[in-house]
Design an enzyme around this catalytic site. Structure first.
Site, mmCIF file in Angstrom:
data_model
loop_
_atom_site.group_PDB
_atom_site.id
_atom_site.type_symbol
_atom_site.label_atom_id
_atom_site.label_comp_id
_atom_site.label_asym_id
_atom_site.label_seq_id
_atom_site.Cartn_x
_atom_site.Cartn_y
_atom_site.Cartn_z
ATOM 1 N N HIS A 173 4.779 0.091 -0.230
ATOM 2 C CA HIS A 173 5.598 -0.696 0.696
ATOM 3 C C HIS A 173 4.826 -1.844 1.311
ATOM 4 C CE1 HIS A 173 3.623 2.445 3.056
ATOM 5 N NE2 HIS A 173 3.697 1.648 4.106
ATOM 6 N N HIS A 192 0.828 -1.208 0.000
ATOM 7 C CA HIS A 192 0.000 0.000 0.000
ATOM 8 C C HIS A 192 0.863 1.259 0.000
ATOM 9 C CE1 HIS A 192 0.874 -0.906 4.215
ATOM 10 N NE2 HIS A 192 0.812 0.389 4.426
ATOM 11 N N GLU A 246 6.707 6.975 6.717
ATOM 12 C CA GLU A 246 6.791 5.847 7.650
ATOM 13 C C GLU A 246 8.188 5.232 7.625
ATOM 14 O OE1 GLU A 246 3.783 2.893 6.967
ATOM 15 O OE2 GLU A 246 4.225 1.836 8.834
#
Ligand SMILES: *[C@@H]1O[C@H](CO)[C@@H](O)[C@H](O)[C@H]1NC(C)=O
Ligand SMILES: *[C@@H]1O[C@H](CO)[C@@H](O)[C@H](O)[C@H]1NC(C)=O
Ligand SMILES: *[C@@H]1O[C@H](CO)[C@@H](O)[C@H](O)[C@H]1NC(C)=O
Ligand SMILES: *[C@@H]1O[C@H](CO)[C@@H](O)[C@H](O)[C@H]1NC(C)=O
Ligand SMILES: *[C@@H]1O[C@H](CO)[C@@H](O)[C@H](O)[C@H]1NC(C)=O
Length: 381
Positions: free
Chosen positions: A135, A83, A90
């Site tokens: 990722h 996603h 992140e």
């Protein structure tokens, strides 16, 4: 009147006692920004080995820190559907065990003009996933800790809502609770089901120009369009030498700085020496007070770090796994009580104390500072 006066005196006494006893240590993550320290493993728990020592609520929305302590296995498929986040950056940091992370920029994936990258992160390695980067990841060892940093804070509300959502309907994605695909965008989650994780890792890496354990890992600077990989101690290093009020060293190893995050946050590690007195052993020298306009969190990895925060009488003494959070614009100081004390830092806004240190540091090419027990034996005189 005497009554009122004595009541007031009693009240002041109580207030004084309460403030004198004010401790940095809390049992769990607070719901509003304040200075606090948490022992290893403390924080808001979510099940599945997930613990949140810093949340959007506790950091003034600066960042969220999420520990995942869980068993993995080399044969498992990726733990989560691939996603993208459009507003959330992140970072994936392996604290113990190993974690495999895959990433590729969404636009160049769709245009078929970039290469998918993957790395096996061992203890101390990091993979940073900028916005708009596809990722997915998996844990690889029986005792693995992945520490995620999500910026801005508040993304974690997705995890809590996901857990509360009903059992998956047919057609929902594994790892997405009861949400179906169309509901995910409002949580800044965009599944990319055409992305297939490559399985051709050699020496812990596949894809990407960046080197890994075989050479220096440079940071990309502005507007990264691919994952950023930094193997432990293979990234840039800066030596800060303090001489005022006592001599000590700090080695800053940034994973991402404000450049890589468009000024939204920074993350890295600091290896710090105790104060070196004339005899070479740790003295009682007082650490310089520091302050920045952004939030700061430290998680100790090695040694012992004493952190004092303005308004709290007792410093908190942190050992491995313990975390301290200091809100923006709050004065604090920190001092190593053991040789080669090392901690991971996260600062909001990319203008934190790491930047202050690096502004007065020199480029350094060793994981060790110049003197003290942290030196490799062959360098001792
Ligand atoms: C953050 O605060 C909001 C408002 O009080 C609350 O609804 C939410 O559950 C909190 N989130 C977490 C992760 O504690
Ligand atoms: C993507 O590009 C590669 C070469 O870089 C090519 O081999 C492959 O067929 C392309 N895939 C698609 C779906 O066009
Ligand atoms: C996956 O690729 C197919 C074929 O190119 C396309 O029709 C579909 O929309 C893509 N799915 C997603 C979720 O991007
Ligand atoms: C970077 O941040 C500035 C505000 O600080 C914003 O105007 C700009 O759009 C951001 N750029 C990107 C690529 O997100
Ligand atoms: C911290 O101080 C700076 C400068 O005075 C100010 O701009 C900023 O809003 C403050 N941050 C917080 C979270 O209070």
């Amino acid at each position: 009147m005497p009554n009122m006066k004595s009541t007031l005196v009693a009240l002041l006494f109580v207030l004084h006692t309460v403030s004198a006893a004010k401790s940095l240590w809390l049992d769990t993550t607070p719901q509003s920004p304040m200075p606090y320290a948490l022992k290893k493993g403390r924080g808001i728990a979510l099940g599945g080995g997930n613990t949140f020592p810093v949340t959007g609520n506790s950091s003034g929305q600066a960042f969220c820190v999420l520990h995942t302590n869980a068993a993995g296995s080399y044969s498992t498929n990726v733990g989560l559907f691939p996603h993208v986040h459009k507003k959330t950056y992140e970072n994936f940091y392996a604290v113990k065990g190993r974690v495999q992370l895959w990433g590729q920029n969404l636009d160049t994936f769709l245009a078929n003009t970039s290469e998918q990258e993957t790395r096996i992160l061992s203890q101390g390695d990091i993979g940073a996933i900028p916005w708009n980067t596809i990722h997915t990841f998996t844990l690889l060892e029986p005792d693995t800790q992945l520490t995620g940093v999500l910026v801005p804070g508040g993304f974690e509300e997705f995890f809590f809502n996901m857990q509360m959502s009903p059992t998956p309907n047919p057609g929902t994605l594994p790892g997405a609770g009861g949400f179906d695909i169309s509901e995910l965008a409002k949580w800044d989650v965009y599944p990319q089901l055409n992305f297939t994780a490559r399985r051709d890792v050699v020496n812990g890496k596949a894809g990407g120009q960046g080197r890994w354990y075989n050479g220096a890992n440079t940071l990309p600077g502005k507007s990264p369009t691919a994952p950023i990989w930094v193997a432990k101690n293979y990234g840039p290093k800066f030596l800060h030498e303090e001489t005022e009020g006592g001599r000590r060293y700090q080695i800053v190893t940034p994973f991402v700085t404000g450049l890589e995050t468009n000024g939204t946050f920074s993350q890295g590690t600091i290896t710090i020496s105790p104060f070196l007195s004339a005899s070479g052993s740790g003295g009682e020298t007082k650490a310089k007070t520091v302050k920045s306009t952004v939030a700061t969190a430290f998680m100790v990895e090695e040694g012992q770090l004493e952190v004092a925060v303005d308004g709290y009488d007792e410093p908190a003494s942190l050992i491995d796994g313990d975390l301290v959070f200091v809100p923006a614009n709050t004065s604090f100081s920190y001092v190593a009580k053991a040789e080669f004390t090392k901690f991971m830092y996260v600062t909001g806004g990319g203008n934190g104390i790491d930047k202050q240190l690096m502004n007065k540091a020199r480029s350094w090419n060793s994981a060790f500072y110049p003197s003290g027990a942290g030196r490799p034996p062959m360098m001792r005189i």
